[in-house]
Design a protein around this motif. Structure first.
Motif, PDB file in Angstrom:
ATOM      1  N   LEU A   1      61.871  14.697   2.330  1.00 45.65           N
ATOM      2  CA  LEU A   1      62.217  13.332   3.035  1.00 45.65           C
ATOM      3  C   LEU A   1      61.817  12.143   1.999  1.00 45.65           C
ATOM      4  CD1 LEU A   1      61.073  13.824   6.725  1.00 45.65           C
ATOM      5  CD2 LEU A   1      63.471  13.922   5.863  1.00 45.65           C
ATOM      6  N   HIS A   2      61.037  12.344   1.185  1.00 45.64           N
ATOM      7  CA  HIS A   2      60.524  11.160   0.485  1.00 45.64           C
ATOM      8  C   HIS A   2      60.473  11.344  -1.040  1.00 45.64           C
ATOM      9  CE1 HIS A   2      59.401   9.575   4.366  1.00 45.64           C
ATOM     10  NE2 HIS A   2      58.626  10.770   4.604  1.00 45.64           N
ATOM     11  N   THR A   3      60.532  12.366  -1.674  1.00 43.70           N
ATOM     12  CA  THR A   3      60.678  12.605  -3.045  1.00 43.70           C
ATOM     13  C   THR A   3      61.526  13.147  -3.664  1.00 43.70           C
ATOM     14  OG1 THR A   3      59.480  14.821  -3.024  1.00 43.70           O
ATOM     15  CG2 THR A   3      57.902  12.907  -2.532  1.00 43.70           C
ATOM     16  N   THR A   4      61.853  13.333  -5.102  1.00 42.96           N
ATOM     17  CA  THR A   4      62.614  13.910  -5.668  1.00 42.96           C
ATOM     18  C   THR A   4      61.930  15.410  -6.355  1.00 42.96           C
ATOM     19  OG1 THR A   4      62.358  12.717  -7.726  1.00 42.96           O
ATOM     20  CG2 THR A   4      64.372  12.370  -6.171  1.00 42.96           C
ATOM     21  N   ALA A   5      60.540  15.614  -5.756  1.00 40.48           N
ATOM     22  CA  ALA A   5      59.964  16.582  -6.277  1.00 40.48           C
ATOM     23  C   ALA A   5      60.919  18.186  -5.742  1.00 40.48           C
ATOM     24  CB  ALA A   5      58.368  16.821  -5.705  1.00 40.48           C
TER      25      ALA A   5
ATOM     26  N   SER B   1      54.206  14.097 -13.256  1.00 45.51           N
ATOM     27  CA  SER B   1      53.885  15.524 -13.002  1.00 45.51           C
ATOM     28  C   SER B   1      54.131  16.004 -14.592  1.00 45.51           C
ATOM     29  CB  SER B   1      55.112  16.078 -12.348  1.00 45.51           C
ATOM     30  OG  SER B   1      55.102  17.521 -12.202  1.00 45.51           O
ATOM     31  N   ILE B   2      55.078  15.522 -15.468  1.00 46.36           N
ATOM     32  CA  ILE B   2      55.313  15.872 -16.761  1.00 46.36           C
ATOM     33  C   ILE B   2      53.913  15.692 -17.579  1.00 46.36           C
ATOM     34  CG2 ILE B   2      56.503  15.399 -18.943  1.00 46.36           C
ATOM     35  CD1 ILE B   2      59.012  14.664 -17.087  1.00 46.36           C
TER      36      ILE B   2
ATOM     37  N   LEU C   1      66.875  17.341 -14.726  1.00 43.13           N
ATOM     38  CA  LEU C   1      65.711  18.456 -14.321  1.00 43.13           C
ATOM     39  C   LEU C   1      64.953  18.860 -15.656  1.00 43.13           C
ATOM     40  CD1 LEU C   1      64.470  20.023 -12.300  1.00 43.13           C
ATOM     41  CD2 LEU C   1      65.975  21.834 -12.700  1.00 43.13           C
ATOM     42  N   VAL C   2      63.792  18.551 -16.116  1.00 47.06           N
ATOM     43  CA  VAL C   2      63.193  19.022 -17.194  1.00 47.06           C
ATOM     44  C   VAL C   2      62.468  20.279 -16.971  1.00 47.06           C
ATOM     45  CG1 VAL C   2      61.182  18.330 -18.694  1.00 47.06           C
ATOM     46  CG2 VAL C   2      62.834  16.469 -17.647  1.00 47.06           C
TER      47      VAL C   2
ATOM     48  N   ILE D   1      60.892  20.012 -13.340  1.00 49.10           N
ATOM     49  CA  ILE D   1      60.552  18.920 -12.856  1.00 49.10           C
ATOM     50  C   ILE D   1      61.506  17.775 -12.862  1.00 49.10           C
ATOM     51  CG2 ILE D   1      58.513  17.107 -13.218  1.00 49.10           C
ATOM     52  CD1 ILE D   1      57.115  19.341 -14.599  1.00 49.10           C
ATOM     53  N   ASP D   2      61.512  17.073 -11.824  1.00 48.98           N
ATOM     54  CA  ASP D   2      62.552  15.920 -12.010  1.00 48.98           C
ATOM     55  C   ASP D   2      62.160  15.269 -13.246  1.00 48.98           C
ATOM     56  OD1 ASP D   2      64.767  14.273 -10.644  1.00 48.98           O
ATOM     57  OD2 ASP D   2      63.090  12.709 -10.944  1.00 48.98           O
ATOM     58  N   GLY D   3      63.252  14.590 -13.796  1.00 53.19           N
ATOM     59  CA  GLY D   3      62.992  13.989 -15.097  1.00 53.19           C
ATOM     60  C   GLY D   3      62.380  12.411 -15.038  1.00 53.19           C
TER      61      GLY D   3
END
Length: 166
Positions: free
Chosen positions: A26-30, A130-131, A158-159, A123-125
Motif C-alpha cells: 500500500l505504501h512503498t515500491t518495494a 536499499s541499494i 528495477l535494479v 530493488i526499485d531503482g
C-alpha cells in the motif's frame, strides 16, 4: 533494542508477516503488487516455502515480529538451481536499527549452508537506501531494467544486485 532474535518463522507469525507485506504493497515500491494479500495467500506462500526447503526467518523483538526475510529460486529452469532471489522487510519504526542487517546476514548464511552460489536482489531503482544497504554486504548492481514496473502512477526501474556466495 533489548531482546532481538532472528529465528525461523512459524505459522503463528503469518498475521504479522501479512501486515508487513500489506503495508509495503500500500505504501512503498518495494513490492510491485497493487492489491493487499489475504491470510490464505500468505499461508500458501509460507507452505510453498517449506515444501521447497526455502527459509522464512523473522526478527523477533521482545516477542513481536518486526521484520522478515526469505529467498526462493531465482528462475524455475534447472540451470538456475544454484541461484536464489531474496526479500527482506522491516517495519518502519525500526528501520535503521540493524534488524535488516541481521535478517540478511542470516539469509546469506543459510544460502551458503544450502549450497547456493548466487543471491540476487531485485530493488526499485528509486530505493537508494536499499541499494546502499546491499552494497554493504558486497552486492553489486549488475543491471537495470528501465520502466519495467508501474505503480503509483509512474514507471519504475528495477535494479538487479548480485552477491556471489563463497
Amino acid at each position: 533494542m533489548t531482546n532481538l532474535t532472528i529465528r525461523p518463522a512459524k505459522s503463528g507469525d503469518l498475521d504479522k508477516i501479512l501486515e508487513i507485506v500489506n503495508h509495503s504493497i500500500l505504501h512503498t515500491t518495494a513490492n510491485y503488487n497493487y492489491d493487499i494479500q489475504t491470510l490464505e495467500i500468505q499461508t500458501k506462500w509460507f507452505e510453498d516455502k517449506k515444501t521447497k526447503n526455502m527459509p522464512v526467518v523473522v526478527a523477533d523483538l521482545d516477542g513481536e515480529v518486526v521484520g522478515f526475510g526469505s529467498y526462493g529460486q531465482f528462475r524455475e529452469k534447472i540451470g538456475y538451481q544454484y541461484t536464489v532471489e531474496h526479500s527482506v522487510y522491516v517495519v518502519d519504526n525500526v528501520i535503521g536499527k540493524g534488524i535488516g542487517t541481521k535478517l540478511l546476514t542470516e539469509l546469506i548464511r543459510l544460502a551458503k549452508e544450502q549450497g547456493f552460489h548466487v543471491m540476487i536482489g531485485a530493488i526499485d531503482g528509486d530505493n537508494t537506501g536499499s541499494i546502499a544497504f546491499h552494497e554493504k554486504f558486497g552486492f553489486t548492481a549488475i543491471g537495470t531494467i528501465r520502466e519495467v514496473g508501474y505503480k503509483f502512477d509512474h514507471w519504475l526501474d528495477l535494479v538487479f544486485m548480485q552477491l556471489i556466495l563463497k
